[in-house]
Motif scaffolding. Sequence first.
Motif, short mmCIF file in Angstrom:
data_model
loop_
_atom_site.label_atom_id
_atom_site.label_comp_id
_atom_site.label_asym_id
_atom_site.label_seq_id
_atom_site.Cartn_x
_atom_site.Cartn_y
_atom_site.Cartn_z
N PHE A 46 -17.95 11.40 13.14
CA PHE A 46 -17.65 10.76 11.84
C PHE A 46 -18.78 11.02 10.84
N HIS A 47 -18.37 11.39 9.60
CA HIS A 47 -19.34 11.61 8.51
C HIS A 47 -19.13 10.66 7.33
N ALA A 48 -17.86 10.47 6.92
CA ALA A 48 -17.60 9.71 5.70
C ALA A 48 -16.16 9.21 5.70
N PRO A 49 -15.94 7.99 5.20
CA PRO A 49 -14.58 7.43 5.21
C PRO A 49 -13.55 8.34 4.53
N ASP A 50 -13.95 9.02 3.44
CA ASP A 50 -12.98 9.83 2.70
C ASP A 50 -12.84 11.25 3.24
N GLU A 51 -13.67 11.61 4.20
CA GLU A 51 -13.70 13.02 4.63
C GLU A 51 -13.26 13.21 6.07
#
Length: 285
Positions: free
Chosen positions: A248-253
């Motif tokens: 996981f990196h970012a909620p939108d990505e």
Amino acid sequence: MNADLHCHSCHSDGVLTPAALAARASANDVELWSLTDHDNVDGLDEARAHAHRLGMQFVDGVEVSVSWQGVTVHVVGLAFDPSNVALNEGLARVRGGRDARAMRMAEALERLGVRDAYVSAMRHAGNPALVGRSHFARVLVEQGYASDVHAVFRNYLVPGRPGYVEHSWTTLAQAVTWIHGAGGVAVIAHPGRYRLSGAQIEQLFREFRALGGIGIEVISGSHGDAEVLTFARLARAFGFYASQASDFHAPDESAVDLGRCARLPDDVEPIWRAPELADLIACST
Ligand code: AMP
Ligand code: MN
Ligand code: MN
Ligand code: MN
């Protein structure tokens, strides 16, 4: 077990702080968590403190950038001592190449018309020493070159595309030596993502095993069902422990949220059964 043993904070190319990641992991019912920022361990103290406060097991982690046969391969280190001097010096050396690489990437992207590429990428980089392709990808989305970061990667930031620059990281042997020297275990990250043939993957796994590497990610945010089956089979064939991770990196990505990755198949040995992790987990309960 809801384990998630690979994700990123704002100390590398994620967007959330370690504290915010801990809260998200806890909200998603993670039982065993590791933060594995690229080439640095700066977020671990904060992540560990919040994980324990929220009642989660925590394993120190890092994702080391390696060049193997001209291909970038990522090696996750788990359950090491984050204060180990040789590991920290080694990671500093790996990070050291990133700024010059970013300038070369910026030049390549500016030739395509991207405006103020270096400064703009640095604005996205929570840690300037860790500037990388994800930060440039966010700039290209902002400037309308693609609708999302995945499209940016497909069209610009991978080998053969105009925004990609060659870079030499560290060797596989060196990365594994640093991790082992700090008391940890080494795991090949997302093996399904490399541009390697089946024969090359097996060669990578043989070399990695000979160096003392003990695991591969079978469940990864970047693996589809077919890759899970392939790497479960290879984990058994090579005698590797299997890891489970969202990356996981970012909620939108990120396609897979923190703590929402699939579970390991029954016919592999989970990495948390490795003595180095099992002992640590037993000690903290
Ligand atoms: P770097 O370490 O600067 O080469 O950047 C590598 C990072 O780029 C990876 O850790 C991912 O976060 C991101 N990345 C690589 N390939 C892709 C992709 N196809 N889609 C989205 N992000 C990607
Ligand atoms: Mn990343
Ligand atoms: Mn990776
Ligand atoms: Mn990663």
